[in-house]
Write a protein that holds these residues in place. Structure first.
Motif, short mmCIF file in Angstrom:
data_model
loop_
_atom_site.label_atom_id
_atom_site.label_comp_id
_atom_site.label_asym_id
_atom_site.label_seq_id
_atom_site.Cartn_x
_atom_site.Cartn_y
_atom_site.Cartn_z
N PRO A 195 -13.86 0.75 -1.73
CA PRO A 195 -12.77 0.79 -2.71
C PRO A 195 -12.48 2.19 -3.22
CG PRO A 195 -14.17 -1.08 -3.15
CD PRO A 195 -14.83 -0.31 -2.04
N GLU A 196 -13.53 2.97 -3.47
CA GLU A 196 -13.32 4.30 -4.00
C GLU A 196 -12.62 5.19 -2.98
OE1 GLU A 196 -16.82 5.30 -6.29
OE2 GLU A 196 -16.08 7.38 -6.27
N GLU A 197 -13.04 5.04 -1.74
CA GLU A 197 -12.45 5.83 -0.67
C GLU A 197 -10.94 5.58 -0.56
OE1 GLU A 197 -15.85 5.98 2.30
OE2 GLU A 197 -14.07 5.47 3.48
N VAL A 198 -10.56 4.30 -0.48
CA VAL A 198 -9.13 4.04 -0.27
C VAL A 198 -8.32 4.43 -1.50
CG1 VAL A 198 -9.38 2.28 1.52
CG2 VAL A 198 -9.32 1.60 -0.88
N TYR A 199 -8.96 4.38 -2.66
CA TYR A 199 -8.21 4.77 -3.86
C TYR A 199 -8.16 6.29 -4.00
CZ TYR A 199 -6.40 4.87 -8.58
OH TYR A 199 -5.61 5.11 -9.66
N GLN A 200 -9.31 6.92 -3.93
CA GLN A 200 -9.37 8.37 -4.17
C GLN A 200 -8.96 9.20 -2.98
OE1 GLN A 200 -9.65 9.40 -7.04
NE2 GLN A 200 -10.87 7.94 -8.24
N ARG A 201 -9.20 8.70 -1.78
CA ARG A 201 -8.89 9.50 -0.60
C ARG A 201 -8.03 8.73 0.39
NH1 ARG A 201 -13.98 10.74 -1.85
NH2 ARG A 201 -14.98 9.41 -0.33
N PRO A 202 -6.83 8.33 -0.06
CA PRO A 202 -5.94 7.63 0.86
C PRO A 202 -5.59 8.53 2.03
CG PRO A 202 -4.73 8.34 -1.08
CD PRO A 202 -6.18 8.62 -1.35
N GLU A 203 -5.45 7.91 3.21
CA GLU A 203 -5.14 8.72 4.39
C GLU A 203 -3.65 8.72 4.72
OE1 GLU A 203 -7.64 7.12 7.40
OE2 GLU A 203 -9.45 8.02 6.53
N THR A 204 -2.96 7.67 4.25
CA THR A 204 -1.52 7.61 4.59
C THR A 204 -0.70 7.44 3.32
OG1 THR A 204 -1.45 5.22 4.81
CG2 THR A 204 -2.06 6.45 6.78
N ALA A 205 0.56 7.78 3.45
CA ALA A 205 1.47 7.64 2.31
C ALA A 205 1.52 6.19 1.87
CB ALA A 205 2.86 8.13 2.71
N PHE A 206 1.47 5.25 2.86
CA PHE A 206 1.52 3.84 2.51
C PHE A 206 0.34 3.44 1.64
CE2 PHE A 206 0.19 -0.48 3.08
CZ PHE A 206 1.34 -1.16 2.74
N VAL A 207 -0.86 3.84 2.04
CA VAL A 207 -2.07 3.46 1.29
C VAL A 207 -2.01 4.05 -0.11
CG1 VAL A 207 -4.58 3.65 1.18
CG2 VAL A 207 -3.47 3.20 3.37
N ALA A 208 -1.63 5.31 -0.20
CA ALA A 208 -1.55 5.98 -1.50
C ALA A 208 -0.58 5.24 -2.42
CB ALA A 208 -1.09 7.42 -1.31
N ASP A 209 0.52 4.83 -1.85
CA ASP A 209 1.55 4.20 -2.65
C ASP A 209 1.22 2.76 -2.99
OD1 ASP A 209 4.10 4.45 -3.87
OD2 ASP A 209 4.85 3.05 -2.36
N PHE A 210 0.58 2.04 -2.04
CA PHE A 210 0.31 0.61 -2.23
C PHE A 210 -0.84 0.38 -3.20
CE2 PHE A 210 -1.31 -3.59 -1.06
CZ PHE A 210 -0.13 -4.31 -1.17
N VAL A 244 -17.32 -6.34 10.95
CA VAL A 244 -17.83 -6.74 9.64
C VAL A 244 -19.32 -6.98 9.76
CG1 VAL A 244 -17.60 -8.39 7.77
CG2 VAL A 244 -15.60 -7.80 9.15
N GLU A 245 -20.08 -6.33 8.86
CA GLU A 245 -21.54 -6.46 8.90
C GLU A 245 -21.97 -7.75 8.21
OE1 GLU A 245 -23.30 -4.32 10.64
OE2 GLU A 245 -21.37 -3.37 11.06
N PRO A 246 -23.15 -8.27 8.59
CA PRO A 246 -23.65 -9.49 7.93
C PRO A 246 -23.79 -9.28 6.43
CG PRO A 246 -24.97 -8.97 9.86
CD PRO A 246 -24.05 -7.82 9.66
N GLY A 247 -23.31 -10.23 5.65
CA GLY A 247 -23.44 -10.16 4.20
C GLY A 247 -22.42 -9.27 3.53
N GLU A 248 -21.53 -8.69 4.31
CA GLU A 248 -20.55 -7.78 3.74
C GLU A 248 -19.38 -8.56 3.14
OE1 GLU A 248 -18.60 -3.51 5.12
OE2 GLU A 248 -18.91 -5.08 6.59
N PHE A 249 -18.76 -8.00 2.13
CA PHE A 249 -17.55 -8.58 1.53
C PHE A 249 -16.38 -7.66 1.85
CE2 PHE A 249 -14.53 -10.27 -1.29
CZ PHE A 249 -14.98 -11.50 -1.77
N VAL A 250 -15.55 -8.10 2.77
CA VAL A 250 -14.44 -7.26 3.22
C VAL A 250 -13.12 -7.90 2.79
CG1 VAL A 250 -13.21 -6.45 5.27
CG2 VAL A 250 -15.70 -6.35 5.19
N THR A 251 -12.23 -7.12 2.21
CA THR A 251 -10.91 -7.69 1.90
C THR A 251 -9.86 -7.13 2.83
OG1 THR A 251 -10.63 -6.01 0.22
CG2 THR A 251 -11.15 -8.20 -0.56
N LEU A 252 -8.91 -8.00 3.18
CA LEU A 252 -7.72 -7.58 3.89
C LEU A 252 -6.62 -7.48 2.86
CD1 LEU A 252 -7.84 -10.02 6.96
CD2 LEU A 252 -8.96 -7.80 6.69
N LEU A 253 -6.13 -6.26 2.66
CA LEU A 253 -5.15 -6.02 1.60
C LEU A 253 -3.86 -5.51 2.22
CD1 LEU A 253 -4.51 -5.62 -1.47
CD2 LEU A 253 -5.45 -3.32 -1.23
#
Ligand SMILES: Nc1ncnc2c1ncn2[C@@H]1O[C@H](COP(=O)(O)OP(=O)(O)OP(=O)(O)O)[C@@H](O)[C@H]1O
Ligand SMILES: [Mg+2]
Lengths: 347, 286
Positions: free
Chosen positions: A219-234, A27-36
């Motif tokens: 956010p755009e990456e995980v939504y538009q370009r999910p890498e796994t079936a789980f991510v796409a579905d979740f 995690v970079e300084p000043g970054e806002f990272v969520t664990l989902l």
């Protein structure tokens, strides 16, 4: 230099349960990272390892390049915002906020100034002498946040801080947290199982499942370009289809033959498309699908439509318009650039 | 509220509260009156300060008063100090914690006098303590441990008997503090001692006060431990009271000691309760 880093972290509890394995996160300084991730996937466990409440079974934690794996919470430059707020019930709002600075031996003048400024910022001045149980949920949440910020920590760890608030208040506090974060410049790791919260707030989203990281991206990456079936579905509701590769840009599916921009790779298991990606009212050309409607549910902004296709259960569309304006059949086109391939199993 | 309702409430309260008030009130009334020369078993009743004067002037009384106060304070504070770490340790269940907490509570079921006799056997001339001391070579001949002048035996018995009680009250109180609140304190920089002083103790102050008061009152009025295991050169208040009655039937003077003992119990509990608050909450917040 990374603000916080986990290297090959795993956690096996005393009862033998593996809650986390192979977690690598920078995690970079000043970054806002969520664990989902879904309930029980290890989000809180990871957060507590970052805070120092748990020692990882294997792996290391680094803060600003220094190894802090074995430092106790009271010695770490992190502050945690608990899901239950965890305010001290016997101390007033101001005393709660002052607790950390006092513990860290900040001189009295500094301390008082810090507390007053923070309370003004979150609009709690009028409540400074109240006990926590005299406050509303939203106010308690703000006290918890203020108490953490009074430590001037370089990293703030949030464990589902908004889950006890109603939708409207959640929206408001969410924006407050973001604006405080920009102002103070702290690094934030934010746990949630609410995907819209994650997409709205984060610089980066870490999608977790079963103690493992599924994907890390903005956010755009995980939504538009999910890498796994789980991510796409979740995240959102993706439609997943088994496919057979014809050539690099052509696949056969139960919905018919599709032309795609990005070719499937060796471990691709499903073709994935978003319900809102379809173009309606197009009935000619490539990638056009015509199908019977099996179910429809009016959602206000759109109508949730299920189509019945053998070999492709649960395919859904977002029909822009009311249910009454639809016939029993729907025709739409999937643009080649909106089609992805994902690996992994269906959950 | 109509008079009918009032009457109903009074009627409902009478069996419980009424009996308690009448019993306490009458005992207290008789004791006080007797100390001023009334309710004599033999002879004329008449108001007199003579009994108070005689008792207050006697050296035996002032020694008994300070001795009982000392034992009571040590028993109350000692039990609480010993019980806290155990209560915190047993806060969350772990393998064997149930057995441990059951064993620790066992003394509650042993009557004081029985415990006293067992204790005397253990520390007797040929008891196991002396045997052990001789075996490890700490002493050549058995030492006299019974009825020691420092009242260590009585203090030990008081702690042994009262610790489980303090533990009972404190465990419940400590368990009601949430893990997250303690984690939050830790996260904000509080080490284990600060967590105790700033979070656990203030949040359990009522249970602590209750333990202090009840143990203090019990120990201040101790008779059984004192007559069996206590020092012979000083009497406890209860012992002195019985002694006055037994020697020449000085009932009125015994009543004076009795009233003083009640005064000690009341005063001591108040002081301990206030002290606990002031120390733990800095006197700022009640
Ligand atoms: N102390 C523990 N001992 C054994 N197992 C534990 C312990 N704490 C957590 N677990 C298990 O580890 C897994 C992950 O728990 P964790 O609390 O990290 O989940 P989470 O992702 O935060 O879930 P939620 O969204 O419900 O809060 C769960 O299956 C849980 O049962
Ligand atoms: Mg959790």
């Amino acid at each position: 230099m990374t603000a916080l880093r986990s290297i090959d972290v795993s956690k096996v509890f005393e009862d033998g349960f593996t809650a986390l394995s192979g977690i690598n996160l920078s995690v970079e300084p000043g970054e806002f990272v969520t664990l989902l991730g879904p309930s029980g996937c290890g989000k809180t466990t990871l957060l507590k390892i970052f805070a120092g409440f748990y020692a990882p079974t294997t792996g290391r934690i680094e803060q600003n390049g220094a190894d802090v794996t074995n430092a106790p919470p009271e010695k770490r430059d992190t502050a945690m915002c608990f899901q239950s707020y965890a305010l001290f019930p016997h101390l007033s709002v101001a005393e709660n906020v002052e607790f950390g600075p006092k513990q860290n031996k900040v001189p009295k003048d500094d301390r008082v100034k810090r507390v007053n400024e923070l309370l003004r910022q979150v609009d709690l001045e009028a409540n400074r002498d109240k006990l926590p149980n005299k406050l509303s949920g939203g106010q308690q949440q703000r006290v918890a946040l203020t108490r953490a910020l009074a430590m001037r920590p370089s990293v703030v760890l949030f464990d589902e801080p908004l889950s006890n608030l109603d939708a409207k208040l959640r929206e408001q506090v969410r924006r407050e947290i973001r604006s405080l974060q920009r102002e103070f410049g702290f690094t934030a790791i934010y746990v949630t199982h609410d995907q819209s919260e994650a997409l709205a707030m984060s610089d980066r989203v870490v999608v977790m499942n079963g103690g493992k990281v599924e994907q890390i991206g903005d956010p755009e990456e995980v939504y538009q370009r999910p890498e796994t079936a789980f991510v796409a579905d979740f995240i959102g509701s993706a439609n997943l289809l088994p496919f057979e590769r014809v050539d690099d840009h052509t696949v056969d599916t139960p919905l018919g033959r599709f032309t795609v921009d990005d070719p499937p790779v060796a471990d691709s298991r499903f073709l994935c498309w978003r319900p809102e990606a379809a173009d309606y009212g197009v009935s000619e050309g490539e990638n056009v699908v015509a199908s019977d409607i099996s179910e429809r549910a009016y959602q206000g902004a759109y109508t949730d439509v299920h189509i019945a296709v053998p070999g492709a259960p649960d395919q859904r569309l977002h029909w822009p318009g009311s249910a009454s304006s639809m016939s029993d059949r729907v025709t739409f086109r999937l643009p080649p650039d909106r089609i992805r391939f994902v690996r992994g199993e269906l959950g | 509220m109509t008079w009918r309702r009032t009457l109903l409430i009074v009627a409902l309260l009478t069996p419980g509260l009424g009996v308690i008030l009448v019993m306490i009130g009458s005992v207290f009334y008789v004791a006080v009156m007797q100390s001023f020369g009334y309710y004599n078993l033999v002879g004329e009743d008449s108001f007199s300060l003579e009994h108070w004067q005689k008792v207050l002037d006697s050296k035996q009384f002032s020694r008994a008063l300070s001795y009982s106060a000392y034992i009571a304070v040590v028993a109350a504070i000692g039990s609480v100090i010993l019980a806290y770490p155990i209560a915190i340790w047993l806060r969350r269940p772990f393998r064997g914690s149930l057995v441990i907490s059951a064993l620790l509570k066992a003394p509650l079921f042993v009557p004081g006098l029985v415990a006293s006799f067992l204790f005397l056997n253990v520390i007797a001339f040929h008891g196991i303590v002396n045997q052990l001391l001789m075996w490890i070579g700490a002493t050549d001949a058995p030492i006299r441990l019974q009825n020691d002048r420092g009242a260590w035996g009585v203090v030990f018995l008081q702690l042994w008997k009262n610790l489980p009680f303090a533990l009972l009250l404190l465990t419940g109180a400590v368990q009601s503090i949430s893990d997250e609140v303690l984690d939050a304190a830790r996260d904000l920089g509080a080490g284990s001692f600060d967590r105790f002083r700033k979070v656990i103790a203030p949040l359990t102050v009522q249970a602590m006060q209750a333990s202090l008061i009840i143990i203090f009152i019990g120990a201040a009025g101790d008779f059984a431990f004192q007559v069996t295991a206590g020092p012979t050169n000083v009497q406890s208040m209860a012992q002195y009271m019985v002694f006055l009655k037994d020697s020449f039937g000085r009932w009125n003077q015994a009543a004076v000691v009795g009233v003083s003992l009640m005064g000690l119990a009341l005063f001591g509990s108040l002081v301990l309760a206030v002290l606990a608050r002031v120390v733990l909450r800095g006197g700022a917040r009640w």
